[in-house]
Design a protein around this motif. Structure first.
Motif, PDB file in Angstrom:
ATOM      1  N   UNK A  15       0.835  -1.194   0.000  1.00 16.95           N
ATOM      2  CA  UNK A  15       0.000   0.000   0.000  1.00 16.95           C
ATOM      3  C   UNK A  15       0.870   1.244   0.000  1.00 16.95           C
ATOM      4  N   UNK A  16       0.292   2.336  -0.451  1.00 16.73           N
ATOM      5  CA  UNK A  16       1.061   3.570  -0.546  1.00 16.73           C
ATOM      6  C   UNK A  16       0.139   4.776  -0.368  1.00 16.73           C
ATOM      7  N   UNK A  17       0.754   5.934  -0.153  1.00 21.17           N
ATOM      8  CA  UNK A  17       0.052   7.212  -0.196  1.00 21.17           C
ATOM      9  C   UNK A  17       0.839   8.120  -1.135  1.00 21.17           C
ATOM     10  N   UNK A  18       0.134   8.738  -2.054  1.00 22.34           N
ATOM     11  CA  UNK A  18       0.771   9.517  -3.108  1.00 22.34           C
ATOM     12  C   UNK A  18       0.207  10.933  -3.121  1.00 22.34           C
ATOM     13  N   UNK A  19       1.093  11.893  -3.257  1.00 24.09           N
ATOM     14  CA  UNK A  19       0.691  13.279  -3.470  1.00 24.09           C
ATOM     15  C   UNK A  19       0.853  13.580  -4.955  1.00 24.09           C
ATOM     16  N   UNK A  20      -0.250  13.920  -5.603  1.00 23.91           N
ATOM     17  CA  UNK A  20      -0.251  14.260  -7.021  1.00 23.91           C
ATOM     18  C   UNK A  20      -0.605  15.742  -7.146  1.00 23.91           C
TER      19      UNK A  20
END
Length: 246
Positions: free
Chosen positions: A225-230
């Motif tokens: 799992x990950x968290x991404x800032x776009x």
């Protein structure tokens, strides 16, 4: 719109392709057959069918907004270079579940549990994608998560474009080669030109493993799992993507 295709028709299509291969001896036809067999297998999986049924029902209720779903990024790396026998054997279209209330592209403080702003994509990952023997390379999983979280964020930008600013990833369990996975991307929040997206890779159990009330998005099946800032940069107009359907 994705639909659960008739299994009998798919089987006949594969048989026809095999007959053609026997007659022509073409390697490209052989590769096509093998990829079609991965498609055939997933389309009889009950979990896959549940998602497709849910997606079709969602689209019936939200059909006036379907034209707002636009894919403007051709995935050269994951859709061409890494695609093929024993690599990415199968990749579905992404299924977007985005409620009408989000199509004004305003800020999102949080997603309430009963609201929808997420995507689902299915893959079959082959043996040539391994790092350690028999285990999918972590960099490949990061690449898929990066791409797919961005694609959900793009749908929430009016320009339908953006770039990754930050990606934090946690590998929970080994992702073994030669299996199907589900990648789910979920909107966390949006502020101006920034979107925060959570990405998750789940094992897709085989049809024989599915029981009544089986929770396929449980921690038992969570692999990565990950968290991404776009972000949608001020120079977003310089991103020369093209609208495409793959």
């Amino acid at each position: 719109m994705a639909e659960v295709e008739d299994t009998h028709t798919l089987v006949n299509s594969v048989i026809d392709l095999k007959t053609m291969a026997d007659e022509q001896g073409a390697e490209t036809t052989k590769s096509t057959i093998e990829i079609d067999e991965y498609e055939l297998q997933i389309k009889v999986n009950p979990i896959y069918q549940q998602y497709i049924s849910r997606y079709n029902e969602f689209n019936l209720k939200n059909h006036l907004n379907l034209h707002l779903i636009k894919e403007q990024l051709w995935p050269n790396l994951t859709g061409f270079t890494l695609r093929g026998q024993d690599k990415i054997n199968y990749r579905s279209d992404s299924l977007y579940f985005i409620d009408e209330s989000y199509w004004d592209y305003s800020d999102i403080e949080q997603i309430e549990p009963h609201n929808n702003n997420y995507s689902i994509t299915f893959f079959h990952l082959g043996s040539n994608l391994s790092g350690h023997n028999g285990i999918v390379h972590g960099g490949l999983l990061a690449t898929l998560l990066d791409e797919l979280t961005c694609r959900l964020a793009f749908q929430n930008f009016e320009s339908k474009k953006g770039v990754t600013a930050n990606l934090n990833i946690n590998y929970r369990k080994p992702t073994y080669v030669d299996q199907y996975v589900i990648i789910k991307c979920i909107m966390i929040k949006k502020s101006g030109r920034k979107c925060w997206i959570k990405g998750q890779v789940f094992k897709l159990p085989e049809a024989s493993e599915v029981r009544d009330e089986f929770d396929h998005e449980s921690n038992d099946n969570l692999l990565t799992e990950c968290e991404v800032l776009v972000i949608e940069p001020k120079w977003v107009h310089q991103l020369q993507n093209k609208e495409t359907q793959y």
